[in-house]
Design an enzyme around this catalytic site. Structure first.
Site, PDB file in Angstrom:
ATOM      1  N   LYS A 212       3.797 -20.879  12.309  1.00 35.66           N
ATOM      2  CA  LYS A 212       3.812 -22.178  12.985  1.00 35.66           C
ATOM      3  C   LYS A 212       4.850 -23.124  12.400  1.00 35.66           C
ATOM      4  CE  LYS A 212      -0.516 -21.506  12.082  1.00 35.66           C
ATOM      5  NZ  LYS A 212      -1.877 -21.647  11.604  1.00 35.66           N
TER       6      LYS A 212
ATOM      7  N   VAL B  95      -1.238 -20.802  18.614  1.00 37.24           N
ATOM      8  CA  VAL B  95      -2.338 -21.705  19.011  1.00 37.24           C
ATOM      9  C   VAL B  95      -3.452 -20.847  19.611  1.00 37.24           C
ATOM     10  CG1 VAL B  95      -3.021 -23.730  20.366  1.00 37.24           C
ATOM     11  CG2 VAL B  95      -0.642 -23.485  19.614  1.00 37.24           C
TER      12      VAL B  95
ATOM     13  N   GLY C 278      -4.990 -18.293  18.284  1.00 38.20           N
ATOM     14  CA  GLY C 278      -5.027 -16.881  17.866  1.00 38.20           C
ATOM     15  C   GLY C 278      -4.952 -15.977  19.076  1.00 38.20           C
TER      16      GLY C 278
ATOM     17  N   GLY D 174     -11.956 -15.958   5.710  1.00 40.16           N
ATOM     18  CA  GLY D 174     -10.562 -15.714   6.100  1.00 40.16           C
ATOM     19  C   GLY D 174     -10.024 -16.647   7.169  1.00 40.16           C
TER      20      GLY D 174
ATOM     21  N   GLU E 299      -6.023 -21.449   5.855  1.00 44.76           N
ATOM     22  CA  GLU E 299      -4.639 -21.136   5.499  1.00 44.76           C
ATOM     23  C   GLU E 299      -4.577 -20.805   4.006  1.00 44.76           C
ATOM     24  OE1 GLU E 299      -1.847 -21.321   7.866  1.00 44.76           O
ATOM     25  OE2 GLU E 299      -3.682 -21.165   9.004  1.00 44.76           O
TER      26      GLU E 299
ATOM     27  N   ASP F 183      -2.489 -28.299   9.960  1.00 42.83           N
ATOM     28  CA  ASP F 183      -2.470 -27.092  10.803  1.00 42.83           C
ATOM     29  C   ASP F 183      -2.702 -27.488  12.269  1.00 42.83           C
ATOM     30  OD1 ASP F 183      -2.701 -24.038  11.136  1.00 42.83           O
ATOM     31  OD2 ASP F 183      -4.568 -24.762  12.012  1.00 42.83           O
TER      32      ASP F 183
ATOM     33  N   LYS G 287      -0.142 -27.283  15.641  1.00 36.48           N
ATOM     34  CA  LYS G 287      -0.540 -26.687  16.921  1.00 36.48           C
ATOM     35  C   LYS G 287      -0.398 -27.678  18.076  1.00 36.48           C
ATOM     36  CE  LYS G 287      -3.520 -23.328  14.684  1.00 36.48           C
ATOM     37  NZ  LYS G 287      -4.834 -23.167  14.048  1.00 36.48           N
TER      38      LYS G 287
ATOM     39  N   GLY H  51      -7.724 -14.850  13.004  1.00 33.67           N
ATOM     40  CA  GLY H  51      -8.071 -13.448  12.779  1.00 33.67           C
ATOM     41  C   GLY H  51      -6.864 -12.550  12.962  1.00 33.67           C
TER      42      GLY H  51
HETATM   43  N1  HSE Z   1      -6.301 -21.798   9.391  1.00 36.23           N
HETATM   44  C1  HSE Z   1      -6.242 -21.681  10.807  1.00 36.23           C
HETATM   45  C2  HSE Z   1      -7.552 -22.163  11.401  1.00 36.23           C
HETATM   46  C3  HSE Z   1      -5.960 -20.237  11.172  1.00 36.23           C
HETATM   47  O1  HSE Z   1      -8.488 -22.418  10.642  1.00 36.23           O
HETATM   48  O2  HSE Z   1      -7.643 -22.319  12.606  1.00 36.23           O
HETATM   49  C4  HSE Z   1      -5.441 -20.016  12.541  1.00 36.23           C
HETATM   50  O3  HSE Z   1      -4.235 -20.663  12.788  1.00 36.23           O
END
Ligand code: HSE
Length: 341
Positions: free
Chosen positions: A130, A157, A159, A212, A215, A226, A230, A322
């Site tokens: 990004k 954006v 995933g 997971g 970031e 983040d 987006k 993911g």
């Molecule tokens: N860290 C981001 C989130 C991952 O939590 O949405 C996906 O971009």
């Protein structure tokens, strides 16, 4: 179609695995043969031996997992300047450069330069990083337009959830005038746990990291950057607003107290980190939204509402992060590019 995959983290490896498992099916269904011709991580670049040779995606994944990418045939240190790397890709007949390197908004200059170098040589770019898009999207879009080459970024954006594609499709029938939603899974997970189970902020963040979602540097999630990246991508791609992350008014969720969450609940509301874009500006901030509305998603689920010129509102919800999900967005982009050729 010959591709280079830059970045061998969760997403880059998942792209290689999908190439191996779905390659034959995608070839017969869409007539797009996807061939891996180069990969890199932060230390090594591995290139196919010639413009007709290819790399075995599963061998690449196995080498990466064994810490041996740099010892594969065709490997060299990763320190190639962007223009030299682009030149090598051109010599090897690479059609699309896939950037799966990690997002770092403070260090976006190198990946941006790499993408510009590829576009200048008419090598298409698919990015899930990004950083370059958040900081230099107007320049990247212009470079792609000028060189008549494809620049795609579905995975940045939502995933695997096709948020950008939904916005673009809606724009064909009407005009999308505003976008509003939850585009960061980590903060949604934290606020959800704070609201439903009274978890402390730090406990919820630690769990989001374990799962997971976060970031590499989770301050990018909790401080709203983040989501800001987006909303910049959405604004440029769907609303045609040529903005960068510097134009976003950003407030993260550190200041959201249990008291604010409780008083929202008493009023039939929930506190969410809401990203918004319209002609009035780009914002990211915690806001109270209707508990019965489409933006009250649980866990790490993303949700985005598009307001159309008729006043109608269309919402899309799904997982926003993911490895496999984001890699599936890369495949969508590759197939789109391949079927346009
Ligand atoms: N860290 C981001 C989130 C991952 O939590 O949405 C996906 O971009």
């Amino acid at each position: 179609m010959r591709i280079f995959v830059c970045g061998m983290g969760v997403v880059g490896r998942a792209v290689c695995e999908l190439l191996a498992s779905r390659g034959p099916e995608l070839r017969s269904r869409y007539g797009v043969p996807l061939t891996l011709a180069g990969v890199s991580d932060s230390r090594a670049i591995v290139l196919a031996g010639s413009d007709s040779a290819e790399l075995d995606p599963l061998a690449v994944v196995a080498a990466k997992q064994a810490g041996k990418l740099g010892t594969m045939e065709g490997a060299m240190p990763a320190a190639l300047p962007p223009r030299e790397l682009a030149g090598r890709c051109q010599t090897l007949g690479i059609d699309v450069f896939v950037d799966c390197s990690p997002t770092d908004l403070k260090a976006a200059a190198v990946p941006t330069e790499r993408m510009l170098a590829m576009l200048a040589l008419r090598i298409g770019v698919v990015s899930v990083n990004k950083g370059p898009l958040a900081t230099a999207m107007p320049a990247l879009l212009e470079a792609a337009r000028y060189n008549q080459v494809q620049l795609r970024f579905s995975g940045t954006v939502g995933g695997g959830t096709p948020v950008l594609a939904t916005g673009s499709t809606l724009n064909r029938g009407e005009t999308v005038t505003a976008i509003r939603g939850i585009v960061n899974g980590t903060t949604n997970f934290i606020l959800w746990k704070m609201a439903t189970e009274r978890w402390a902020f730090d406990v919820a963040l630690a769990e989001a990291q374990k799962l997971g979602y976060a970031e590499t540097d989770p301050t990018a999630d909790v401080d709203g950057w983040d989501a800001a990246a987006k909303v910049v991508i959405l604004a440029n791609a769907v609303l045609g607003i040529r903005a960068t992350v510097q134009q976003v008014s950003v407030t993260g969720i550190r200041g959201v107290t249990p008291e604010r969450i409780a008083s929202a609940a008493a009023a039939g509301k929930v506190v969410k980190l809401i990203a918004g874009a319209s002609a009035a500006g780009l914002t990211v901030a915690p806001q109270e939204v209707d508990a019965a509305g489409p933006l009250n998603t649980s866990g790490s689920l993303n949700a985005v509402e598009f307001t159309l010129s008729s006043g109608a509102v269309v919402a899309i919800t799904g997982r926003g992060a993911g490895g496999v999900e984001t890699a599936s967005a890369v495949l969508r982009d590759l197939i789109d590019i391949g079927t346009m050729r």
